[in-house]
Design a protein around this motif. Sequence first.
Motif, PDB file in Angstrom:
ATOM      1  N   SER A   1     -17.731 -14.303  60.490  1.00 48.32           N
ATOM      2  CA  SER A   1     -16.565 -13.388  60.606  1.00 48.32           C
ATOM      3  C   SER A   1     -16.774 -11.759  60.803  1.00 48.32           C
ATOM      4  CB  SER A   1     -15.807 -13.550  59.234  1.00 48.32           C
ATOM      5  OG  SER A   1     -15.514 -14.704  58.802  1.00 48.32           O
ATOM      6  N   VAL A   2     -18.103 -11.594  60.452  1.00 47.47           N
ATOM      7  CA  VAL A   2     -18.489 -10.066  60.547  1.00 47.47           C
ATOM      8  C   VAL A   2     -18.933 -10.025  61.937  1.00 47.47           C
ATOM      9  CG1 VAL A   2     -20.347  -8.513  60.065  1.00 47.47           C
ATOM     10  CG2 VAL A   2     -19.358  -9.784  58.290  1.00 47.47           C
ATOM     11  N   ASN A   3     -19.350 -11.073  62.535  1.00 50.96           N
ATOM     12  CA  ASN A   3     -19.692 -11.056  64.010  1.00 50.96           C
ATOM     13  C   ASN A   3     -18.706 -10.929  64.915  1.00 50.96           C
ATOM     14  OD1 ASN A   3     -22.147 -13.224  66.056  1.00 50.96           O
ATOM     15  ND2 ASN A   3     -20.727 -11.541  66.681  1.00 50.96           N
ATOM     16  N   LYS A   4     -17.635 -11.651  64.614  1.00 51.42           N
ATOM     17  CA  LYS A   4     -16.208 -11.515  65.402  1.00 51.42           C
ATOM     18  C   LYS A   4     -15.628 -10.178  65.207  1.00 51.42           C
ATOM     19  CE  LYS A   4     -13.253 -13.352  68.204  1.00 51.42           C
ATOM     20  NZ  LYS A   4     -13.641 -13.681  69.502  1.00 51.42           N
ATOM     21  N   LEU A   5     -15.621  -9.822  64.081  1.00 54.19           N
ATOM     22  CA  LEU A   5     -15.111  -8.228  63.954  1.00 54.19           C
ATOM     23  C   LEU A   5     -15.695  -7.386  64.620  1.00 54.19           C
ATOM     24  CD1 LEU A   5     -13.940  -8.819  60.240  1.00 54.19           C
ATOM     25  CD2 LEU A   5     -12.473  -8.657  62.029  1.00 54.19           C
ATOM     26  N   TYR A   6     -17.162  -7.448  64.702  1.00 55.89           N
ATOM     27  CA  TYR A   6     -17.835  -6.279  65.312  1.00 55.89           C
ATOM     28  C   TYR A   6     -17.558  -6.571  66.597  1.00 55.89           C
ATOM     29  CZ  TYR A   6     -22.197  -4.537  67.152  1.00 55.89           C
ATOM     30  OH  TYR A   6     -22.783  -3.669  67.954  1.00 55.89           O
ATOM     31  N   GLN A   7     -17.551  -7.650  67.336  1.00 54.35           N
ATOM     32  CA  GLN A   7     -17.439  -7.704  68.592  1.00 54.35           C
ATOM     33  C   GLN A   7     -15.825  -7.027  69.061  1.00 54.35           C
ATOM     34  OE1 GLN A   7     -17.806 -12.065  69.392  1.00 54.35           O
ATOM     35  NE2 GLN A   7     -19.705 -11.571  70.189  1.00 54.35           N
ATOM     36  N   VAL A   8     -14.991  -7.348  68.310  1.00 50.21           N
ATOM     37  CA  VAL A   8     -13.677  -6.590  68.333  1.00 50.21           C
ATOM     38  C   VAL A   8     -13.698  -5.260  68.423  1.00 50.21           C
ATOM     39  CG1 VAL A   8     -11.411  -6.961  67.998  1.00 50.21           C
ATOM     40  CG2 VAL A   8     -12.541  -8.968  68.125  1.00 50.21           C
ATOM     41  N   LYS A   9     -14.192  -4.836  67.170  1.00 45.82           N
ATOM     42  CA  LYS A   9     -14.349  -3.387  66.912  1.00 45.82           C
ATOM     43  C   LYS A   9     -15.063  -2.678  68.085  1.00 45.82           C
ATOM     44  CE  LYS A   9     -14.018   0.148  64.095  1.00 45.82           C
ATOM     45  NZ  LYS A   9     -12.616   0.857  63.861  1.00 45.82           N
ATOM     46  N   MET A  10     -16.346  -3.097  68.580  1.00 45.43           N
ATOM     47  CA  MET A  10     -17.006  -2.561  69.504  1.00 45.43           C
ATOM     48  C   MET A  10     -16.418  -2.423  70.892  1.00 45.43           C
ATOM     49  SD  MET A  10     -19.723  -1.325  68.418  1.00 45.43           S
ATOM     50  CE  MET A  10     -21.043  -1.126  69.739  1.00 45.43           C
ATOM     51  N   ALA A  11     -15.534  -3.616  71.097  1.00 40.99           N
ATOM     52  CA  ALA A  11     -14.861  -3.449  72.495  1.00 40.99           C
ATOM     53  C   ALA A  11     -13.848  -2.465  72.502  1.00 40.99           C
ATOM     54  CB  ALA A  11     -14.371  -5.086  72.889  1.00 40.99           C
ATOM     55  N   LYS A  12     -13.091  -2.332  71.131  1.00 39.00           N
ATOM     56  CA  LYS A  12     -12.337  -1.493  71.187  1.00 39.00           C
ATOM     57  C   LYS A  12     -12.744   0.254  71.085  1.00 39.00           C
ATOM     58  CE  LYS A  12      -8.416  -3.805  68.936  1.00 39.00           C
ATOM     59  NZ  LYS A  12      -7.904  -3.955  67.508  1.00 39.00           N
ATOM     60  N   SER A  13     -13.895   0.293  70.702  1.00 36.94           N
ATOM     61  CA  SER A  13     -14.171   1.543  70.417  1.00 36.94           C
ATOM     62  C   SER A  13     -14.820   2.145  71.681  1.00 36.94           C
ATOM     63  CB  SER A  13     -15.349   1.692  69.109  1.00 36.94           C
ATOM     64  OG  SER A  13     -15.008   1.290  68.100  1.00 36.94           O
ATOM     65  N   LEU A  14     -15.775   1.240  72.348  1.00 37.89           N
ATOM     66  CA  LEU A  14     -16.692   1.721  73.616  1.00 37.89           C
ATOM     67  C   LEU A  14     -15.501   1.178  74.994  1.00 37.89           C
ATOM     68  CD1 LEU A  14     -19.990   0.280  72.822  1.00 37.89           C
ATOM     69  CD2 LEU A  14     -19.265   2.836  72.581  1.00 37.89           C
ATOM     70  N   GLY A  15     -14.746   0.376  74.914  1.00 40.22           N
ATOM     71  CA  GLY A  15     -14.102  -0.333  76.064  1.00 40.22           C
ATOM     72  C   GLY A  15     -14.803  -1.292  76.301  1.00 40.22           C
ATOM     73  N   LYS A  16     -14.015  -2.299  77.044  1.00 40.51           N
ATOM     74  CA  LYS A  16     -14.705  -3.532  77.363  1.00 40.51           C
ATOM     75  C   LYS A  16     -15.852  -3.466  78.212  1.00 40.51           C
ATOM     76  CE  LYS A  16     -10.754  -6.455  76.492  1.00 40.51           C
ATOM     77  NZ  LYS A  16      -9.838  -7.785  76.920  1.00 40.51           N
ATOM     78  N   LYS A  17     -15.634  -2.347  79.332  1.00 44.31           N
ATOM     79  CA  LYS A  17     -16.796  -2.327  80.272  1.00 44.31           C
ATOM     80  C   LYS A  17     -17.914  -1.942  79.748  1.00 44.31           C
ATOM     81  CE  LYS A  17     -17.216  -0.567  85.050  1.00 44.31           C
ATOM     82  NZ  LYS A  17     -16.710   0.269  86.232  1.00 44.31           N
ATOM     83  N   GLN A  18     -17.942  -0.705  78.879  1.00 45.32           N
ATOM     84  CA  GLN A  18     -19.175  -0.130  78.207  1.00 45.32           C
ATOM     85  C   GLN A  18     -19.746  -1.050  77.341  1.00 45.32           C
ATOM     86  OE1 GLN A  18     -17.417   3.732  77.305  1.00 45.32           O
ATOM     87  NE2 GLN A  18     -19.382   4.467  78.288  1.00 45.32           N
ATOM     88  N   TYR A  19     -18.938  -1.689  76.661  1.00 47.56           N
ATOM     89  CA  TYR A  19     -19.513  -2.826  75.573  1.00 47.56           C
ATOM     90  C   TYR A  19     -20.245  -4.033  76.292  1.00 47.56           C
ATOM     91  CZ  TYR A  19     -19.802  -6.437  72.025  1.00 47.56           C
ATOM     92  OH  TYR A  19     -20.188  -7.154  71.114  1.00 47.56           O
ATOM     93  N   LYS A  20     -19.771  -4.347  77.238  1.00 42.46           N
ATOM     94  CA  LYS A  20     -20.296  -5.484  78.115  1.00 42.46           C
ATOM     95  C   LYS A  20     -21.653  -5.007  78.605  1.00 42.46           C
ATOM     96  CE  LYS A  20     -19.579  -8.703  81.984  1.00 42.46           C
ATOM     97  NZ  LYS A  20     -18.811  -9.217  83.078  1.00 42.46           N
ATOM     98  N   ALA A  21     -21.516  -3.590  79.194  1.00 41.38           N
ATOM     99  CA  ALA A  21     -23.004  -3.267  79.485  1.00 41.38           C
ATOM    100  C   ALA A  21     -24.115  -2.847  78.614  1.00 41.38           C
ATOM    101  CB  ALA A  21     -22.595  -1.712  80.212  1.00 41.38           C
ATOM    102  N   LEU A  22     -23.443  -2.524  77.454  1.00 40.30           N
ATOM    103  CA  LEU A  22     -24.243  -2.450  76.214  1.00 40.30           C
ATOM    104  C   LEU A  22     -24.871  -4.051  75.815  1.00 40.30           C
ATOM    105  CD1 LEU A  22     -25.576  -1.079  73.641  1.00 40.30           C
ATOM    106  CD2 LEU A  22     -23.457  -1.407  72.370  1.00 40.30           C
TER     107      LEU A  22
END
Length: 479
Positions: free
Chosen positions: A342-363
């Motif tokens: 659950s934490v893993n899924k919430l973290y992925q969604v939160k990071m994608a929203k915060s950084l943007g999908k492109k930057q999160y993918k790069a990270l």
Amino acid sequence: MTIASFTFLGFALAVVLIYNCFSSATWRMWVLLLADLAFLSTFSHSVSAFVPLTVFLACGFFAVQAMQRAHKEASYLWIIGGTILAFIWLKKYTFLPHDTFLQFAYTTLGLSYIFFRVMHMIIDSHQGSLNQKVGPLAYLNYTLNFTTLVSGPIQSYPAFIEQHLAPVRPPLTIIDMGNGLERIVVGFFKVNVVALVLSMIQNQAINALSSSQPLATRALTGAIIAATYPVYLYYNFSGYTDIVIGIARFMRIKLPENFNRPFSTDNFLEFWNHWHMTLSGWLKEYVYNPLLKSLMRRYPSPRAELSLGVIAFFVTFFLIGIWHGRTSEFLFYGVLLGIGVSVNKLYQVKMAKSLGKKQYKALANNWMYQALCRGLNFTFFAFYLLWFWSTWKDLGKMANTLGPSAQLLGWSLIFIVSTIVLALWQVVRASVFRVQWEDQPFILSRYVRTVLDTSLVFVLLVVMELLNTPAPDIVYKAF
């Protein structure tokens, strides 16, 4: 009879020779059934020990028959509920009153895998997606198949029938036999050498652990105890799976794979797509997807999708946890699995929203970030496995002996070492596979594989002779 023994290999060789003598699928199925019963009989000489398992199988068969004749919703729910309760009762889950259990010794060998197979057949029959009429011979062979009874993998009924009852059997080529033999050799080496040595290392560390040790030594001992078990579990489980996959190849059967380099994954969700893959696939098809669809029908708001997905993930992984064992330790193990995913899924969604999908993918593709994630993944895996292999009493004793400072140092050590080792492994593996020979990685050429397999056999025989210790049994047999 343990699968990682030469006795089992001799038994399997005899079965393979007789099985391949028959061109008739019906005769082959009878040979397989006799082999299944002979294998089962080695685990107890008492007929009464097999009565509960026989009754469970019989009920499962009639349930499948009933679902194939009529897809009634009311009886389906009763059958599903009854099958789950029968499994829980036979496995003697500790939250049930002890007096309600059968008061004589009986075997539940393979019951966990049989349960999944029976449930799959009942559900698919009810949904009308199991086209074949299930007969008693095919049913018994599917549920009791001696190659997959103890260690899995979980094969679907249509795939089982398609291969065993194929009117034209695929040829048994020299390449198939070579691949099968290689899997058996690798599996034997994993179980009889790597898993055995790791088990010894962990036991020595447990015995050596003492509050009189200096802080650094105590932390190191604690780290060895916690970190060796995940690796031991992998080599034990995947080794047994390799052996049965190799034997099935000689019967012209392709069993599904159960592992795909799980420690190379860099998040918890991805890890379970590479570890015990047939179980993950089963739960995704029969628990996660139906549950999520049901929740989304009940709460159709798009704003609720993330929450519903997390709930479905939590329930699915909680069930994975409690399926593994019948005590309260496994309830907590299931909770940790559910929280982790659950934490893993919430973290992925939160990071994608915060950084943007492109930057999160790069990270996510950054090698340093991946290395740290792999280290964290392994550390968390080692942490929740504590409730998999030890009891509350053992955990309390270890925690008191280590103390807070040594525990903190120990887990930090596991995280740092696993991050470095897994990162180095990625680099070494990529470098080795970069060397080409005849349009394929040199390491995979038949010459190199022959040398490696021969070396494994040599080391295997030497270690078995020197240690003279039986291979560790399949971990899941204990549950």
